[in-house]
Write a protein that holds these residues in place. Structure first.
Motif, PDB file in Angstrom:
ATOM      1  N   VAL A 281       0.834  -1.201   0.000  1.00 53.00           N
ATOM      2  CA  VAL A 281       0.000   0.000   0.000  1.00 53.00           C
ATOM      3  C   VAL A 281       0.872   1.255   0.000  1.00 53.00           C
ATOM      4  O   VAL A 281       0.664   2.187  -0.793  1.00 53.00           O
ATOM      5  CB  VAL A 281      -0.955   0.006   1.210  1.00 53.00           C
ATOM      6  N   LEU A 285       1.048   3.829  -3.294  1.00 55.03           N
ATOM      7  CA  LEU A 285       0.580   5.203  -3.126  1.00 55.03           C
ATOM      8  C   LEU A 285       1.683   6.201  -3.471  1.00 55.03           C
ATOM      9  O   LEU A 285       1.452   7.207  -4.153  1.00 55.03           O
ATOM     10  CB  LEU A 285       0.093   5.432  -1.696  1.00 55.03           C
ATOM     11  N   ALA A 316      -6.911   1.864  -1.343  1.00 58.52           N
ATOM     12  CA  ALA A 316      -6.061   3.015  -1.013  1.00 58.52           C
ATOM     13  C   ALA A 316      -5.844   3.906  -2.231  1.00 58.52           C
ATOM     14  O   ALA A 316      -5.890   5.141  -2.135  1.00 58.52           O
ATOM     15  CB  ALA A 316      -4.719   2.525  -0.471  1.00 58.52           C
ATOM     16  N   SER A 319      -9.063   5.816  -3.011  1.00 58.97           N
ATOM     17  CA  SER A 319      -9.256   6.893  -2.030  1.00 58.97           C
ATOM     18  C   SER A 319      -8.372   8.096  -2.331  1.00 58.97           C
ATOM     19  O   SER A 319      -8.712   9.229  -1.987  1.00 58.97           O
ATOM     20  CB  SER A 319      -8.962   6.373  -0.616  1.00 58.97           C
TER      21      SER A 319
END
Length: 456
Positions: A281, A285, A316, A319
């Motif tokens: 994650v 990101l 993630a 979002s």
């Protein structure tokens, strides 16, 4: 041996040879806008000839003098920050009015923090060893000849790029530290910013006794100026394009000057079945959202079918505003949990440079490698894994300029890898590959010293 110039040495003022100039069309007077292609050609050739003259001084300047110039440029950027930001605001507003994409606007924009970053990069460059004169190898032959192969400047380096005013400072700093003169074509999108930056760079050079003509631009001559620059073989030693695929291919296909090809970044990350969720994650990101408009941003995610991290990674990314272009298996795995759009072959080939990511599911490391080999641009590929054998296999079988294990692809960057800055990321295999720093802006020459030996 020629003694290197020191900060107290006079700048070289020997006359240029005039054989070519005597046959060329007369260049317009300073301040006069060329009105014909012939006048543009003459004007650009005049710039290149002055750059070659300046390169003689830069090639003989010692490290202390060149570092003094870098410090002077950094100080000048800080002192003129308001002027630079005002010029940049004009370019950004013009770009926004013309419908420039958010990604390109991000590249175009300078901020106080980004100017501070440019100054820091110059300070880092000043702290790096001078590549000029570095002995690559040497030996004494049985006949007594003493051999050395040493790094020397390229001479006149030209760069063609677009909407990236930070590149103006990065390339100039690298060129000067490596003993070269540089000619810049930064494009109309950043015209006001580049004009301000080049003026600051030239004034800073003069302030320490180095020739202002070591940094020049042909922006004032538009596309025809760029075309002449590409044809200035013999006046320009190497040309480096930096930008999107269309710009790079235009330069590669039309230049008679030797080109170091920088490449687009269709960058991949493969998550194998052993990779942990938290690391996956965090890395995805960072690799996708920290600055999506740059070439080391991930564009395709490959996930092993036995991995359990896909739902968390996808959630993630969504979002954070990332649109996921997913194949059928990924869509099925995320149905009802994370929104996706269908992917096709166009997505696997696309360098989005925006908040978009192609996502595919694979059943093995071999399948991931095969996908990457089919679609890669040879820039950067990464694997996330806790399996050492998988990491070593990935490293061995992926043929790109940078291969990364368990870290963000955003590290494929000259500054991040300790090079001070970079001219670009070379995806070719001749001379330079990967982030191009100081050494990549030098070539070599052989020095042979004897005591009267003759060949038998």
């Amino acid at each position: 041996m020629t003694e290197a110039l020191t900060p107290d040495s006079p700048v070289i003022t020997d006359s240029l040879t005039t054989g070519q100039a005597a046959q060329a069309p007369e260049a317009p007077e300073p301040g006069q806008v060329p009105s014909t292609p012939e006048q543009v050609e003459a004007a650009v050739h005049s710039i290149a000839d002055r750059a070659r003259h300046a390169a003689r001084s830069m090639g003989q300047a010692n490290r202390a003098w060149k570092d003094r110039a870098l410090h002077a440029i950094g100080s000048a950027l800080k002192e003129n920050q308001a002027l630079i930001l005002a010029a940049n605001a004009k370019d950004v507003e013009s770009g926004r009015s013309n419908g420039t994409s958010a990604a390109l606007l991000d590249r175009l924009t300078l901020t106080t923090a980004r100017i501070e970053g440019l100054v820091a990069a110059l300070e880092n460059l000043a702290g790096l060893p001078d590549p000029v004169g570095n002995v690559v190898r040497g030996q004494t032959l049985p006949n007594g000849l003493r051999l050395r192969q040493v790094n020397v400047p390229m001479g006149v380096v030209a760069a063609i790029y677009e909407a990236r005013p930070n590149v103006t400072v990065d390339i100039a700093g690298l060129a000067l530290k490596s003993g070269n003169a540089v000619i810049l074509r930064g494009g109309s999108a950043a015209a006001h910013t580049n004009e301000a930056l080049v003026a600051i760079l030239r004034d800073a050079l003069e302030s320490v006794g180095l020739p202002a003509d070591a940094v020049q631009t042909v922006d004032q001559f538009g596309r025809e100026g760029a075309n002449v620059l590409m044809r200035a073989r013999g006046r320009v030693d190497v040309l480096i394009p930096r930008g999107g695929r269309d710009l790079i291919q235009t330069v590669v296909n039309n230049s008679s000057v030797p080109v170091i090809e920088t490449g687009e970044g269709n960058v991949h990350i493969f998550i194998d079945e052993s990779a942990g969720e938290d690391m996956a994650v965090d890395i995805l990101l960072n690799a996708k959202t920290q600055r999506p408009s740059v070439c080391n941003t991930v564009e395709t995610l490959l996930v092993h079918s036995k991995s359990t991290v896909l739902p968390a990674v996808a959630a993630a990314l969504r979002s954070a505003g990332v649109t996921l272009h997913a194949d059928e298996r990924v869509q099925a795995a995320l149905t009802g949990t994370v929104e996706t759009v269908p992917a096709d072959d166009v997505d696997w080939a696309t360098e989005y440079m925006d908040l978009d990511l192609a996502v595919a599911m694979v059943d093995s490391l071999d399948e991931a490698v095969a996908h990457i080999r089919k679609w890669t641009t040879g820039h950067t590929e990464a694997i996330l894994t806790n399996n050492l054998a998988n990491a070593e296999k990935f490293i061995a079988e992926i043929d790109s300029a940078a291969v990364i294990v368990n870290a963000s692809t955003r590290f494929t960057d000259g500054g991040e890898l300790g090079l001070g800055a970079e001219v670009g990321i070379s995806t070719q295999k001749l001379h330079a590959r990967g982030p191009m720093g100081l050494t990549e802006l030098t070539t070599t020459k052989w020095i042979v010293q004897g005591e009267g030996q003759i060949r038998g």
